[in-house]
Write an enzyme that holds these catalytic residues in place. Sequence first.
Site, PDB file in Angstrom:
ATOM      1  N   LYS A   1       6.423 -25.772  55.138  1.00  0.00           N
ATOM      2  CA  LYS A   1       5.043 -25.214  54.592  1.00  0.00           C
ATOM      3  C   LYS A   1       4.235 -24.537  55.815  1.00  0.00           C
ATOM      4  O   LYS A   1       3.453 -23.664  55.481  1.00  0.00           O
ATOM      5  CB  LYS A   1       3.730 -26.239  54.302  1.00  0.00           C
ATOM      6  CG  LYS A   1       4.296 -26.886  52.793  1.00  0.00           C
ATOM      7  CD  LYS A   1       3.065 -27.774  51.821  1.00  0.00           C
ATOM      8  CE  LYS A   1       3.822 -27.928  50.599  1.00  0.00           C
ATOM      9  NZ  LYS A   1       2.980 -29.075  50.202  1.00  0.00           N
TER      10      LYS A   1
HETATM   11  N1  GLU Z   1       2.981 -32.296  44.308  1.00  0.00           N
HETATM   12  C1  GLU Z   1       4.393 -31.828  44.111  1.00  0.00           C
HETATM   13  C2  GLU Z   1       4.437 -30.807  45.483  1.00  0.00           C
HETATM   14  O1  GLU Z   1       3.737 -30.701  46.306  1.00  0.00           O
HETATM   15  C3  GLU Z   1       4.722 -31.293  43.068  1.00  0.00           C
HETATM   16  C4  GLU Z   1       5.884 -31.871  42.410  1.00  0.00           C
HETATM   17  C5  GLU Z   1       6.010 -31.496  40.895  1.00  0.00           C
HETATM   18  O2  GLU Z   1       5.874 -30.236  40.723  1.00  0.00           O
HETATM   19  O3  GLU Z   1       6.162 -32.482  40.177  1.00  0.00           O
HETATM   20  O4  GLU Z   1       5.540 -30.118  45.600  1.00  0.00           O
END
Ligand code: GLU
Length: 259
Positions: free
Chosen positions: A257
Site C-alpha cells: 500500500k
Molecule cells: N478488505 C479487503 C481488502 O482490504 C477486501 C477483500 C474483499 O474484497 O473481500 O482488500
Amino acid sequence: MTAESAVRVRFAPSPTGFLHVGGLRTALYNYLFAKHHNGTFILRIEDTDQSRKVEGAVENLISTLDWAGVHYDEGPQKEGQFGPYVQSQRLKIYSEHARRLIEKGNGYHCFCTPERLDQIRQKQIAMKLPPAYDRHCRDLPPEQSAMRVSSGEPHVIRMKVPIGGEMTFEDIIRGKVTIAHKILDDQVLVKSDGFPTYHLAVVVDDHSMHISHVIRGEEWLSSTPKHILLYKYFEWETPQFAHLPLLLNPDKTKLSKRQ
Ligand code: GLU
C-alpha cells in the site's frame, strides 16, 4: 433486468494505507462491470481491524476514486438502502449473526489464551506442521461455555469447519476450485474485543448489501472456502466470485500500500 438479477458489486478496501494502483484496478474492474450491466457499484470501508487503521486513509480512498472518475453509487457520504457502508458502524449486525451461528452449532466460544495458542503454534512449527488451532474448545458443553462467557472470561468466537471431506466452487476467472476441509482452520470470527474479523463481516455484508458478484484480488481466493461455508451455515445463496490476478512489481514481488 429484474431486481433479483440486478448486478451489484462492491469495492471493499481496508483503510490501512493509501490506495495503490492494484486497489484502484480492482475498483475499476468492479465499476466497469457494474456500468456494463447497468448495475450498482458500492464502496464499503472494511475497518474492523482498528489497530491497523491509518489516519486519513478513508478520505484518501474517496478522493482517489473521485480523481480517477470511479464514482460509486452507494457508500459513505452516499447512503443507499443497505448502509451504513462503514463496517465499524455495523458491529451490532455482526454480533447478532455470530450469536446465530453459535445457536445453530456452527460456531463456538474459544477461551484459549494467547499463551496456549502460541505454545501449540511453536509445537506445530517444530513438527513441520502447518500452524492451525487444535480445536481444544470446539466440543465444550454449550451451557459451560455460556457460563464462562457470562462470568466475563475473555474469549473469541470461531467457526466450525467440517473435519473431513472437501468443497468445490466456481470462480469466474479460475474455473473450478476444490479444497479439502482439513486445510481450513477453525477461523476466528469475533475477536476478544468484540470486533468481527474480516471473514464474518465480509459475508454478512455481501449478503445484506445484495452483492451479486464478488470481484477482488487473488489474495482472497484461499479465504473463499471459509466464506462459502458461512453462506451455507446462514442458509444464504452465494454470490459469484471472480478473483483477479495480482499486479506485481517488475521483480514479481507484491505491491504494497506504500507504493
Ligand atoms: N478488505 C479487503 C481488502 O482490504 C477486501 C477483500 C474483499 O474484497 O473481500 O482488500
